[in-house]
Design a protein around this motif. Structure first.
Motif, mmCIF file in Angstrom:
data_model
loop_
_atom_site.group_PDB
_atom_site.id
_atom_site.type_symbol
_atom_site.label_atom_id
_atom_site.label_comp_id
_atom_site.label_asym_id
_atom_site.label_seq_id
_atom_site.Cartn_x
_atom_site.Cartn_y
_atom_site.Cartn_z
ATOM 1 N N ALA A 19 15.587 -3.313 -3.774
ATOM 2 C CA ALA A 19 15.057 -2.229 -2.949
ATOM 3 C C ALA A 19 13.600 -2.475 -2.576
ATOM 4 O O ALA A 19 13.136 -2.028 -1.518
ATOM 5 N N GLU A 20 12.871 -3.180 -3.423
ATOM 6 C CA GLU A 20 11.466 -3.467 -3.138
ATOM 7 C C GLU A 20 11.321 -4.401 -1.937
ATOM 8 O O GLU A 20 10.319 -4.375 -1.225
ATOM 9 N N GLY A 25 12.267 -3.547 5.787
ATOM 10 C CA GLY A 25 12.584 -4.703 6.605
ATOM 11 C C GLY A 25 11.454 -5.682 6.773
ATOM 12 O O GLY A 25 11.560 -6.624 7.559
ATOM 13 N N ALA A 26 10.348 -5.483 6.054
ATOM 14 C CA ALA A 26 9.221 -6.404 6.174
ATOM 15 C C ALA A 26 9.579 -7.764 5.591
ATOM 16 O O ALA A 26 10.377 -7.870 4.668
ATOM 17 N N ALA A 27 8.983 -8.818 6.144
ATOM 18 C CA ALA A 27 9.202 -10.172 5.631
ATOM 19 C C ALA A 27 8.257 -10.386 4.462
ATOM 20 O O ALA A 27 7.082 -10.728 4.653
ATOM 21 N N LEU A 28 8.746 -10.163 3.250
ATOM 22 C CA LEU A 28 7.917 -10.201 2.063
ATOM 23 C C LEU A 28 8.266 -11.390 1.181
ATOM 24 O O LEU A 28 9.428 -11.793 1.097
ATOM 25 N N LEU A 311 -0.244 -4.835 -2.037
ATOM 26 C CA LEU A 311 0.419 -6.140 -2.061
ATOM 27 C C LEU A 311 1.458 -6.242 -0.942
ATOM 28 O O LEU A 311 1.596 -7.301 -0.309
ATOM 29 N N ARG A 312 2.177 -5.161 -0.681
ATOM 30 C CA ARG A 312 3.146 -5.179 0.425
ATOM 31 C C ARG A 312 2.429 -5.434 1.746
ATOM 32 O O ARG A 312 2.925 -6.179 2.592
ATOM 33 N N ASP A 313 1.284 -4.795 1.937
ATOM 34 C CA ASP A 313 0.516 -5.025 3.161
ATOM 35 C C ASP A 313 0.109 -6.492 3.287
ATOM 36 O O ASP A 313 -0.060 -7.007 4.399
ATOM 37 N N ALA A 317 6.146 -8.569 -2.558
ATOM 38 C CA ALA A 317 6.885 -7.488 -3.211
ATOM 39 C C ALA A 317 6.981 -7.760 -4.708
ATOM 40 O O ALA A 317 7.367 -8.861 -5.122
ATOM 41 N N VAL A 318 6.602 -6.759 -5.512
ATOM 42 C CA VAL A 318 6.818 -6.807 -6.960
ATOM 43 C C VAL A 318 7.626 -5.575 -7.340
ATOM 44 O O VAL A 318 7.756 -4.626 -6.567
#
Length: 364
Positions: A19-20, A25-28, A311-313, A317-318
């Motif tokens: 889910a993180e 839908g971001a490319a993480l 961190l997402r920005d 993703a953690v």
């Protein structure tokens, strides 16, 4: 260490690391899911693809079951193939007649969720950060007739001594040990898979983590023949697909075991690099639970929810920790990745811990 009865309130037991990564839908860069990167390997994809010509026939699990049994030196009557280890938790919750189930937390939340869904009231044994999330067997109520514990434990990365877990065994008690990440431990030390001298022991293994098969769903349970028979009666017909059976045979073959063994040592080295890098932030309140023995680490960070957002920005993703009973909002789980990825992540973490007005500027 403490105990509590619970209906699951306060924790989203169905929240998982995927889910993180999929939220918006971001490319993480994925440090949230505990599946080994760059898997499945080409040879395993070929094995799975080779099974597709047999899809017209119903799955026949006999060869895969025999291969798993041989891998652990057990008779086939002690092996049950499942659609991932998660299915085994559902089968245990539905098939076994238990009165006082206990789950040792923090750990993978599906065992408790499955027990609750089956109508059980679950008692939690909560391991404490100040004890290093280590198990004291005396903390488990004597009357418990089902005890679930992970080893190494997700998300704490604690590897409990096998004999400490064995001390939980009692006549009339089912002792479930989730060893989903044991093949990421060099030499699989402290493993109980293959043991037949521990009363009531059920060991669960997953083939999805080390081999990157989360989308295929394949795992297995090891237990006494009468327990396996009970679980099998609770399964639907043909629960494991033909491609998953092909993967099971391939993943317990000598070549695969050797590759997994080498991968475990690489993971240990990469984990040491990650832990060393995180230690550099100790003065900024970052603390790693040590010694870590799994392919992930549990980390305490001030304002962890804000750090996760930043961190997402920055493209990473953690896994949030507060959905695990026994953990609060200050915890995150970080998957072990290769050194290059870790170095870039540590740079992003530095920016997220003390964000400038324009966070991306610090990474240029």
């Amino acid at each position: 260490m403490g105990t509590e009865e619970t209906g699951g309130a306060g924790h989203d037991l169905r929240h998982h690391g995927d889910a993180e990564v999929r939220d918006d839908g971001a490319a993480l860069v994925d440090l949230a899911v505990n599946v080994r990167a760059d898997t499945p390997p080409p040879w395993l994809r070929e094995e799975i693809a080779g099974s597709l010509s047999a899809l017209a026939a119903y799955p026949d699990g006999r060869a895969a079951r025999a291969a798993v049994a041989a891998r652990h030196g057990l008779p086939v009557e002690r092996v049950l193939l499942t659609a991932g280890a998660a299915e085994a938790f559902v089968l245990l919750a539905r098939a076994l007649k238990v009165r006082q189930p206990v789950v040792v937390h923090p750990q993978f939340t599906e065992p408790e969720a499955a027990l609750r869904d089956a109508g059980h009231t679950v008692e939690r044994v909560l391991l404490r950060a100040e004890d290093g999330f280590r198990l004291g067997p005396a903390a488990v109520p004597e009357a418990a007739d089902l005890v679930v514990i992970g080893n190494p434990t997700n998300p704490t990365s604690v590897l409990h001594p096998a004999e400490s877990i064995v001390r939980l065994a009692r006549p009339g008690r089912t002792l479930v040990v989730d060893e989903a990440f044991m093949d990421a431990v060099p030499g699989e030390r402290e493993a109980l898979a293959g043991r037949t001298d521990v009363p009531g022991l059920v060991v669960l293994r997953s083939l999805t983590k080390t081999w990157g098969l989360a989308g295929l769903r394949i795992g297995y349970a090891l237990a006494a023949p009468d327990v396996i028979a009970e679980l099998e009666r609770a399964q639907p017909l043909w629960p494991v697909s033909t491609p998953a059976l092909a993967a099971a045979r391939a993943c317990v073959a000598p070549r695969a075991l050797a590759e997994a063994g080498h991968a475990a040592y690489r993971i240990a080295a990469d984990r040491a690099h990650l832990v060393s890098g995180l230690a550099a932030f100790a003065a900024r309140g970052v603390r790693v639970v040590e010694p870590a023995e799994g392919p992930f680490v549990l980390v305490e960070i001030p304002d962890a929810s804000g750090v996760r957002r930043r961190l997402r920005d920055l493209g990473y993703a953690v896994r949030r920790g507060d959905t695990f009973p026994g953990l609060g909002a200050e915890w995150v789980r970080i998957a072990v990745r290769d050194r290059g990825t870790v170095n870039r992540f540590l740079k992003a973490l530095s920016a997220a811990l003390d964000p400038p007005a324009h966070p991306r500027d610090s990474l240029d």
